[in-house]
Design an enzyme around this catalytic site. Structure first.
Site, PDB file in Angstrom:
ATOM      1  N   LYS A 221      34.831  41.253  43.859  1.00 28.90           N
ATOM      2  CA  LYS A 221      35.490  42.310  43.071  1.00 28.90           C
ATOM      3  C   LYS A 221      34.518  42.823  42.003  1.00 28.90           C
ATOM      4  O   LYS A 221      34.441  44.025  41.746  1.00 28.90           O
ATOM      5  CB  LYS A 221      36.773  41.781  42.415  1.00 28.90           C
TER       6      LYS A 221
ATOM      7  N   THR B  63      40.338  43.559  38.892  1.00 29.74           N
ATOM      8  CA  THR B  63      40.987  42.378  38.319  1.00 29.74           C
ATOM      9  C   THR B  63      40.290  41.892  37.046  1.00 29.74           C
ATOM     10  O   THR B  63      39.086  42.099  36.879  1.00 29.74           O
ATOM     11  CB  THR B  63      40.975  41.235  39.370  1.00 29.74           C
ATOM     12  N   ASP B  64      41.051  41.189  36.216  1.00 33.33           N
ATOM     13  CA  ASP B  64      40.455  40.572  35.021  1.00 33.33           C
ATOM     14  C   ASP B  64      39.498  39.428  35.386  1.00 33.33           C
ATOM     15  O   ASP B  64      38.698  38.991  34.556  1.00 33.33           O
ATOM     16  CB  ASP B  64      41.551  40.051  34.075  1.00 33.33           C
ATOM     17  N   GLU B  65      39.577  38.964  36.645  1.00 35.03           N
ATOM     18  CA  GLU B  65      38.740  37.817  37.037  1.00 35.03           C
ATOM     19  C   GLU B  65      37.258  38.147  37.043  1.00 35.03           C
ATOM     20  O   GLU B  65      36.427  37.238  37.095  1.00 35.03           O
ATOM     21  CB  GLU B  65      39.155  37.309  38.422  1.00 35.03           C
TER      22      GLU B  65
END
Ligand code: NAD
Ligand code: TDX
Length: 336
Positions: free
Chosen positions: A155, A124-126
């Site tokens: 993540k 994820t971009d998070e």
């Protein structure tokens, strides 16, 4: 296709199921084994209507090393979608996120190391943290990791494990970091399906805080096409970013849904903000587009949203029970 036998972990969830459905339809040779624990967000109905001998389903946990060992030795590639995926749940109870997202990834990595099987890690971009709301900055492949929530920290940890296994043990692996997905089969805890289900149930959608926070929206089919481009052309050790450069505030997204459902766009409840709420996500996917020759096909968000709303209108049995469970949970946590 470079690979014929694929283990899809988390294949009964939102993005995994869209991947399985798309791949079986577009490739007549591929054989898929889904490994899914069927947590609250996993649903076999998402894939079992596909009557094909090329799909095998195993209900189990990616942390179960003997099971993972047994399955990985039968395939050419592992696509890991399995995760605890909802930020709000990670704030209420972080532990399952550490188990599945970190130990689960570790378990898969040990098996692919043993059998020299290619591994793709769906992330994820998070992991990059957030950007100021009013800036025009974006994250690139080499941006610093600075996760904010327990979910994004797990993540980020799993991405680091993948890179360490590539460097230290020479496994063949790639990572992709995608922006927020939307489309069919998304569990009704996430902003877009939650808002659709809530409005369709005659209730007011819930905005956390001001609603000025920005998310970068990608249709799930474009994400799936990007993942297939990695399976075709991806280079081991590389990171790929998926985004359609579609940045919208949460308020704008909710107002669009209200408008498309024929409701007054001011019919919104502003509830307590999400603790540690990330302000803005924005990915610059231009290097990935060039490297993989991948380009999002859903360039019109309003059209993608309309199609998504139509899917939820036509699949009320699919989401109604889950909607009741999700709303009871938010209520119990004092979040609505
Ligand atoms: P989801 O919650 O809809 O699906 C997750 C699936 O994994 C479910 O079927 C669940 O049963 C399964 N699962 C959970 N724990 C498991 C375990 N221990 N063993 C086996 N299966 C298990 O999530 P999603 O939105 O489809 O996300 C898939 C992946 O994509 C995740 O890794 C997530 O971090 C990533 N991602 C999601 C988005 C998004 O917008 N949804 C964006 C970027 C990246
Ligand atoms: O009811 C809501 N009201 C609201 O204002 C919900 C569910 C969310 N929000 C806000 C919080 C976020 O700013 O909307 C935005 C999107 O929220 P989510 O749908 O929970 O997604 P987000 O937290 O951005 O994370 C998502 O994108 C990255 C996925 O859940 C992750 O799995 C993915 O990694």
């Amino acid at each position: 296709m470079r690979y014929q036998k694929i283990l899809v972990t988390g294949g009964a969830g939102f993005i995994g199921a869209n991947f399985v459905r798309y791949l079986l339809e577009h490739d007549q040779k591929v054989e898929i084994t889904v490994l899914d624990k069927l947590t609250y967000s996993g649903n076999l109905d998402n894939i079992t209507d596909l009557s094909t001998k090329r799909l095998h389903v195993v209900v189990g946990d990616i942390c179960d090393a003997p099971l993972v060992d047994q399955l990985v030795q039968t395939v050419d590639v592992v696509m890991n979608f399995a995760a605890e995926s909802h930020n709000d749940n990670s704030l209420a109870n972080p532990r399952p996120f550490l188990d599945t997202n970190i130990i689960g990834t570790y378990t898969l990595l040990e098996a692919v190391r043993k059998y020299r099987v290619f591994y793709h890690h769906v992330s994820t971009d998070e992991v990059f943290g957030d950007l100021p709301i009013d800036s025009t900055a974006t994250f690139q492949e080499e941006s610093r990791y600075q996760p904010s929530s327990p979910y994004s920290a797990t993540k980020a940890s799993s991405d680091h494990l993948v890179r360490a296994w590539v460097r230290s043990f020479g496994i063949q692996a790639t990572i992709s970091n995608s922006s927020n997905n939307y489309g069919p089969y998304q569990y009704v805890e996430k902003l877009i399906p939650r808002t659709i289900a809530t409005v369709m149930s005659g209730e007011k959608p819930q905005i956390f805080g001001s609603g000025k926070q920005v998310r970068d929206w990608l249709h799930v089919t474009d994400h799936v096409r990007g993942l297939l481009a990695i399976l075709e052309r991806g280079q081991s050790g590389q990171t790929y970013l998926f985004s359609a450069n579609c940045q919208l505030s949460n308020l704008t997204v909710v107002q669009k849904i209200l408008h498309q459902l024929g409701q007054n766009s001011s019919n919104i409840s502003h509830v307590a903000d999400r603790p540690g709420h990330d302000q803005r996500y924005a990915l610059d996917a231009s290097s990935t587009m060039a490297a993989l020759d991948w380009h999002p096909a859903f360039s019109d968000f309003d059209a993608g949203l309309e199609e998504t709303i139509a899917w939820y209108q036509n699949h009320q049995n699919w989401w109604q029970k889950a909607h009741t469970i999700v709303e009871a949970k938010y209520l119990q946590e004092g979040r609505r």
